[in-house]
Design an enzyme around this catalytic site. Structure first.
Site, PDB file in Angstrom:
ATOM      1  CB  CYS A 173      15.458 -14.706  21.812  1.00  0.00           C
ATOM      2  SG  CYS A 173      13.781 -14.829  20.969  1.00  0.00           S
ATOM      3  CB  CYS A 213      15.072 -18.475  21.031  1.00  0.00           C
ATOM      4  SG  CYS A 213      15.598 -17.915  19.535  1.00  0.00           S
ATOM      5  CG  ASN A 268       2.664  -5.607  15.881  1.00  0.00           C
ATOM      6  OD1 ASN A 268       1.794  -5.117  15.088  1.00  0.00           O
ATOM      7  ND2 ASN A 268       2.258  -6.145  16.959  1.00  0.00           N
ATOM      8  CG  HIS A 308      11.890 -15.412  17.506  1.00  0.00           C
ATOM      9  ND1 HIS A 308      12.943 -16.242  17.763  1.00  0.00           N
ATOM     10  CD2 HIS A 308      11.133 -16.005  16.481  1.00  0.00           C
ATOM     11  CE1 HIS A 308      12.658 -17.366  17.266  1.00  0.00           C
ATOM     12  NE2 HIS A 308      11.580 -17.081  16.391  1.00  0.00           N
ATOM     13  CG  HIS A 337       5.924 -12.504  16.692  1.00  0.00           C
ATOM     14  ND1 HIS A 337       7.197 -11.907  16.902  1.00  0.00           N
ATOM     15  CD2 HIS A 337       5.138 -12.017  17.208  1.00  0.00           C
ATOM     16  CE1 HIS A 337       6.803 -10.885  17.607  1.00  0.00           C
ATOM     17  NE2 HIS A 337       5.350 -10.922  17.522  1.00  0.00           N
ATOM     18  CG  HIS A 358       0.178 -11.063  16.476  1.00  0.00           C
ATOM     19  ND1 HIS A 358       0.388 -11.081  17.583  1.00  0.00           N
ATOM     20  CD2 HIS A 358       1.325 -10.515  15.972  1.00  0.00           C
ATOM     21  CE1 HIS A 358       1.085 -10.528  18.239  1.00  0.00           C
ATOM     22  NE2 HIS A 358       1.821 -10.115  17.277  1.00  0.00           N
TER      23      HIS A 358
HETATM   24  P1  AMP Z   1       4.567  -8.548  19.322  1.00  0.00           P
HETATM   25  O1  AMP Z   1       3.984  -7.342  20.468  1.00  0.00           O
HETATM   26  O2  AMP Z   1       3.897  -7.997  18.058  1.00  0.00           O
HETATM   27  O3  AMP Z   1       6.020  -8.452  19.611  1.00  0.00           O
HETATM   28  O4  AMP Z   1       3.923  -9.666  19.954  1.00  0.00           O
HETATM   29  C1  AMP Z   1       4.239 -10.616  20.914  1.00  0.00           C
HETATM   30  C2  AMP Z   1       3.254 -11.382  21.526  1.00  0.00           C
HETATM   31  O5  AMP Z   1       3.748 -12.420  22.205  1.00  0.00           O
HETATM   32  C3  AMP Z   1       2.398 -10.366  22.540  1.00  0.00           C
HETATM   33  O6  AMP Z   1       1.011 -10.618  21.809  1.00  0.00           O
HETATM   34  C4  AMP Z   1       2.260 -11.405  23.920  1.00  0.00           C
HETATM   35  O7  AMP Z   1       0.934 -11.399  24.354  1.00  0.00           O
HETATM   36  C5  AMP Z   1       2.697 -12.603  23.335  1.00  0.00           C
HETATM   37  N1  AMP Z   1       3.398 -13.353  24.321  1.00  0.00           N
HETATM   38  C6  AMP Z   1       4.320 -12.938  25.300  1.00  0.00           C
HETATM   39  N2  AMP Z   1       4.732 -13.868  26.013  1.00  0.00           N
HETATM   40  C7  AMP Z   1       4.239 -15.007  25.805  1.00  0.00           C
HETATM   41  C8  AMP Z   1       4.157 -16.617  26.159  1.00  0.00           C
HETATM   42  N3  AMP Z   1       4.978 -16.773  27.072  1.00  0.00           N
HETATM   43  N4  AMP Z   1       3.554 -17.127  25.501  1.00  0.00           N
HETATM   44  C9  AMP Z   1       2.372 -16.798  24.527  1.00  0.00           C
HETATM   45  N5  AMP Z   1       2.414 -15.582  24.159  1.00  0.00           N
HETATM   46  C10 AMP Z   1       3.230 -14.749  24.301  1.00  0.00           C
HETATM   47 ZN    ZN Z   2      14.659 -16.060  19.238  1.00  0.00          ZN
END
Ligand code: AMP
Ligand code: ZN
Length: 114
Positions: A4, A7, A87, A98, A100, A102
């Site tokens: 993940c 993670c 989301n 995972h 989260h 925003h």
């Molecule tokens: P979601 O689309 O709601 O699952 O949000 C995932 C978010 O993670 C997106 O806005 C991506 O731009 C962000 N994301 C993906 N990889 C990374 C990373 N390595 N560092 C910071 N943000 C990331």
């Molecule tokens: Zn995870």
């Protein structure tokens, strides 16, 4: 979970632009920001893939995330307001399974979904 992305970020195996951290929560800047301030708040532990898996057994970690949201908002000076989005599932645009949250701020959010 071993495979993940978040993670791995929580474990420090993948670098992130850390904004806030405590024993339960990590907040870091979104790599593809959608607003001048765009910060992700995650439980360090993989308690759920998404909001669809929040239960009485794991919801304490969700509360910790929202305590972190308030701290981050104060730390970042978001006194004009901010939006918190999660989301859940592919149809909602979730790309990282995972749980989260925003935090978005710093621009006009007039075109509101809600
Ligand atoms: P979601 O689309 O709601 O699952 O949000 C995932 C978010 O993670 C997106 O806005 C991506 O731009 C962000 N994301 C993906 N990889 C990374 C990373 N390595 N560092 C910071 N943000 C990331
Ligand atoms: Zn995870």
């Amino acid at each position: 979970m071993s495979d993940c992305l978040f993670c791995k970020i929580a474990a420090g195996e993948i670098p992130s632009a850390k904004v806030y951290e405590d024993d339960a929560v990590l907040a870091f800047r979104d790599i593809n920001h959608q607003a001048p301030t765009h910060i992700l708040v995650i439980p360090k532990e993989h308690i759920a893939d998404s909001a669809a898996q929040i239960t009485p057994e794991n919801s304490a970690a969700v509360a910790r995330c929202f305590e972190a949201v308030a701290r981050v908002a104060a730390q970042e000076g978001l006194s004009d307001g901010f939006r918190v989005i999660t989301n859940s599932g592919a149809a909602a645009g979730q790309t990282v399974p995972h749980l989260h949250f925003h935090i978005l701020a710093g621009c006009e959010m007039a075109e509101k979904l809600i």
